[in-house]
Write a protein that holds these residues in place. Structure first.
Motif, PDB file in Angstrom:
ATOM      1  N   SER A 106       0.946   9.674  -5.070  1.00 18.62           N
ATOM      2  CA  SER A 106       1.488  10.980  -4.685  1.00 18.62           C
ATOM      3  C   SER A 106       2.492  11.345  -5.745  1.00 18.62           C
ATOM      4  CB  SER A 106       2.295  10.677  -3.297  1.00 18.62           C
ATOM      5  OG  SER A 106       1.514  10.386  -2.444  1.00 18.62           O
TER       6      SER A 106
ATOM      7  N   HIS B 171       0.910  -0.991   0.170  1.00 13.85           N
ATOM      8  CA  HIS B 171      -0.032   0.025   0.036  1.00 13.85           C
ATOM      9  C   HIS B 171       0.911   1.314  -0.116  1.00 13.85           C
ATOM     10  CE1 HIS B 171      -4.104  -1.574   0.108  1.00 13.85           C
ATOM     11  NE2 HIS B 171      -3.932  -2.172   1.077  1.00 13.85           N
ATOM     12  N   ARG B 172       2.109   1.193   0.767  1.00 15.86           N
ATOM     13  CA  ARG B 172       2.902   2.374   0.719  1.00 15.86           C
ATOM     14  C   ARG B 172       3.479   2.736  -0.426  1.00 15.86           C
ATOM     15  NH1 ARG B 172       2.848   5.938   4.847  1.00 15.86           N
ATOM     16  NH2 ARG B 172       3.146   4.063   6.402  1.00 15.86           N
TER      17      ARG B 172
ATOM     18  N   SER C  81       0.858   4.004  -2.767  1.00 16.26           N
ATOM     19  CA  SER C  81       0.735   5.433  -2.282  1.00 16.26           C
ATOM     20  C   SER C  81       1.680   6.570  -2.979  1.00 16.26           C
ATOM     21  CB  SER C  81       0.661   5.584  -0.668  1.00 16.26           C
ATOM     22  OG  SER C  81      -0.364   4.908  -0.106  1.00 16.26           O
TER      23      SER C  81
END
Length: 278
Positions: free
Chosen positions: A228, A220-221, A224
């Motif tokens: 971003s 998930h990071r 993300s």
């Protein structure tokens, strides 16, 4: 106390002798005490003398100096890299070796001056109490500085483990190798966004060929990070994702299929270069 001023002057007169006796008897098998270079030995003796200069003043009845005066000395020694690399038990042993030397000087002084037993005991208590206070203070400061050094090393490892490498003025690479834990993933998020913005790149390759395992949080990071970067105008291509990681990501419901991926970094570079040429 009777004879205290004489005792203070006696210690001052014998500082050089105490330093030399201490160094001669010191355990030179580890850490800072194992140095052999003349300059390093001279520095070690100077640090030891700095301790005695302060300690003698604690015994001076005409001075209001207390063990608080040791703060600068304790902090400077605790910050010293060679002392930080020395086992704490070795340093404590040398404190007690110095204490023994002080008590030896006290014994000889009391015999010479025929000091009564109670006064001698008072001197003994003053010296041992002061040494104990300094030792406890040093242990606390040493632990604090060791923690600072450890944190700095961990920060450096994190920085080195998530490098954004500039390939061209507008293209950069983030190679991921090994295990990615929570701390590393968080740092990666912050570092990648900052580095890409600073470098002014418009394409970033995230190469995952060196990553063997990935969990939900890390996946998930990474997702993300890509999302971003889109907001910063940076297009991301993920390369080298292992089949087992791709399968795990699908099972976890992480939408890596929505991202641009290639099977190898070489393929990703070729795609970008072709895109820029055309």
């Amino acid at each position: 106390m009777l004879h205290q001023q004489e005792l203070h002057k006696h210690y001052l007169k014998n500082i050089d002798q105490i330093v030399e006796k201490w160094y001669a008897a010191a355990d030179k098998t580890s850490g800072v005490y194992a140095v052999t270079e003349p300059d390093a030995i001279a520095q070690l003796k100077a640090q030891n003398r700095g301790f005695h200069d302060q300690f003698c003043e604690v015994l001076n009845q005409d001075s209001d100096v207390s063990c608080d005066a040791f703060e600068d000395w304790i902090v400077s020694i605790a910050k010293d890299d060679r002392h930080l690399d020395t086992p704490i038990e070795a340093i404590i042993n040398e404190f007690y070796r110095n204490q023994t030397l002080y008590l030896d000087v006290l014994r000889d002084f009391c015999r010479e001056k025929k000091v009564d037993a109670q006064t001698a005991l008072d001197y003994y208590q003053k010296i041992t109490d002061s040494f104990n206070q300094v030792i406890v203070w040093f242990i606390r400061e040493n632990a604090k500085q060791s923690q600072f050094k450890l944190q700095a090393q961990q920060d450096m490892i994190l920085e080195l483990s998530t490098p954004v490498i500039s390939l061209t003025p507008t293209v950069a690479l983030l190679p991921l190798v090994g295990e990615i834990d929570t701390n590393r993933a968080q740092y990666m998020m912050e570092n990648v966004l900052h580095s890409c913005s600073k470098l002014g790149v418009d394409h970033l390759f995230i190469d995952m060929s060196g990553v063997l395992v990935i969990d939900t949080m890390v996946a998930h990071r990474i997702f993300s990070i890509v999302e971003s970067l889109k907001l910063l105008g940076v297009e991301t291509i993920i390369s080298g994702m292992r089949p087992e990681i791709a399968q795990t990501s699908t099972q976890l419901g992480i939408p890596f299929s929505q991202l641009k991926t290639t099977h190898s970094l070489k393929n990703a570079v070729e795609k970008i270069m072709l895109q820029k040429i055309t």
